[in-house]
Enzyme design. Structure first.
Site, PDB file in Angstrom:
ATOM      1  N   ASN A   1       0.818  -1.224   0.000  1.00 45.24           N
ATOM      2  CA  ASN A   1       0.000   0.000   0.000  1.00 45.24           C
ATOM      3  C   ASN A   1       0.850   1.272   0.000  1.00 45.24           C
ATOM      4  O   ASN A   1       0.490   2.266   0.629  1.00 45.24           O
ATOM      5  CB  ASN A   1      -0.957   0.002   1.190  1.00 45.24           C
ATOM      6  CG  ASN A   1      -2.121  -0.949   1.013  1.00 45.24           C
ATOM      7  OD1 ASN A   1      -2.145  -1.740   0.069  1.00 45.24           O
ATOM      8  ND2 ASN A   1      -3.083  -0.899   1.908  1.00 45.24           N
TER       9      ASN A   1
ATOM     10  N   ARG B   1      -5.043 -13.849   1.806  1.00 47.56           N
ATOM     11  CA  ARG B   1      -6.244 -13.842   2.623  1.00 47.56           C
ATOM     12  C   ARG B   1      -7.272 -14.834   2.081  1.00 47.56           C
ATOM     13  O   ARG B   1      -7.127 -15.318   0.971  1.00 47.56           O
ATOM     14  CB  ARG B   1      -6.810 -12.420   2.680  1.00 47.56           C
ATOM     15  CG  ARG B   1      -5.948 -11.479   3.499  1.00 47.56           C
ATOM     16  CD  ARG B   1      -6.374 -10.023   3.373  1.00 47.56           C
ATOM     17  NE  ARG B   1      -6.080  -9.464   2.073  1.00 47.56           N
ATOM     18  CZ  ARG B   1      -6.177  -8.157   1.773  1.00 47.56           C
ATOM     19  NH1 ARG B   1      -6.565  -7.315   2.707  1.00 47.56           N
ATOM     20  NH2 ARG B   1      -5.896  -7.726   0.572  1.00 47.56           N
TER      21      ARG B   1
END
Length: 366
Positions: free
Chosen positions: A101, A234
């Site tokens: 990010n 995830r």
């Protein structure tokens, strides 16, 4: 006025005309991580000599971990107030430094710009500490994990997600080549280390590219650090062909000068895969439901440009969508409202690089 509209209007006024001349109305800042990134990337050089710019730089120094890296999703420029003690208490954290990010990348960029603007040696020292963190995180195979020096679970995988590795390699390349704002920060011996790290990273990208019957295709968001195979992250991020991150990997490869045949095959193979798997005649539509919440849906539109699903099944090569239960589904409408609206399930990234590919072909051919 919506926050996004207000923010863009403020940035246009203040950044284009210059903080130094017009001043900054602090109440207009929303102190988001997105705003921080825009300040770093879009502020004019004239802003960098203002007291406010220096205050932002002081914040960058405070937030830097002793690892040399920074945590992600933080509005680094926000007034610290009483939080400064908590931030300083986290200095020794070893499990939240990352390039995911835009973290670390954006702070190093700001320090480089500030060092050029005001010449404060502390900014260069902090930048070089960040660079050591960056170089120390590289695996022998050329890849980087999501977090280091400590990580857990899927964080150990070679991480292309959110273009973390692409951005890391661009900083390394630009430092090696003396490209602004990274010029003048390292000596020749360090440039030699950077050159080695860059080429190792490129080779990792080539080695992880998914092959089908010997033909190169695209990449997964993350690859196993040992086997280099596509890996899960995830629960809703399954091993797959991934369009969005793959487009940026191809863009980086197209930026290489004098590409060898392996690089050419990688680029051509990926672009052929994009062409084969584009989806036409649909677009995403955001709408308000009866209960007042917003939702997103796929609608037919013959005028829409090509779009790609984020994920394609490794066996069938068909698009899939996944909720937090980890079960792949064929339609975006098949997953729940939270994941449907909280993740980017489609991408136009491959279309954005097509003009660059056409230029690349003219220069380098097949």
């Amino acid at each position: 006025m919506k926050r996004t509209t207000l923010f863009l209007a403020m940035m246009t006024c203040l950044f284009v005309n210059g903080y130094a001349q017009r001043g900054l109305n602090l109440k207009d800042l929303n102190y988001s991580s997105r705003e921080w990134k825009m300040i770093v990337r879009s502020s004019p050089d004239s802003f960098l000599t203002t007291p406010l710019a220096r205050q932002f730089a002081e914040n960058v120094l405070v937030w830097q971990r002793n690892t040399g890296g920074w945590p992600k999703n933080e509005a680094i420029h926000r007034p610290l107030g009483g939080d400064i003690e908590l931030i300083l208490a986290d200095k020794n954290k070893r499990n939240d430094s990352t390039t995911d990010n835009d973290a670390t990348i954006i702070e190093m960029t700001y320090l480089a710009r500030m060092w050029h603007a005001v010449g404060d040696s502390r900014y260069k020292e902090a930048f070089l500490k960040g660079l050591r963190f960056m170089l120390d995180g590289q695996y022998d195979n050329g890849g980087w994990p999501q977090f280091w020096p400590e990580n857990r679970g899927y964080q150990v995988h070679i991480t292309y997600n959110d273009d973390a590795m692409v951005q890391t390699l661009r900083v390394i390349r630009d430092l090696r080549d003396g490209i602004k704002p990274f010029d003048g920060l390292v000596d020749e011996s360090t440039k030699a280390l950077l050159d080695k790290a860059f080429h190792k990273g490129i080779q990792c990208i080539l080695n992880t590219q998914i092959k089908v019957n010997g033909k190169r295709t695209v990449w997964c968001q993350q690859h196993d650090r040992e086997t280099l195979a596509p890996a899960a992250a995830r629960s809703y991020e399954l091993p797959s062909y991934c369009s969005s991150e793959s487009a940026q990997l191809v863009r980086l490869l197209m930026e290489l000068s004098n590409p060898d045949q392996q690089v050419k095959d990688a680029i051509n193979g990926a672009m052929e895969w994009f062409d084969k798997h584009q989806i036409n005649g649909i677009r995403l539509e955001r709408y308000q439901m009866e209960d007042g919440r917003y939702d997103i849906r796929v609608v037919k539109d013959d005028t829409a440009g090509p779009i790609w699903a984020r994920y394609y099944d490794l066996k069938t090569e068909e698009p899939f969508f996944c909720d937090r239960d980890g079960i792949p589904r064929k339609q975006l409408s098949d997953i729940g409202h939270e994941r449907r609206n909280g993740y980017g399930w489609y991408s136009t990234g491959p279309a954005a690089i097509l003009p660059l590919y056409q230029q690349w072909l003219k220069r380098y051919g097949q």
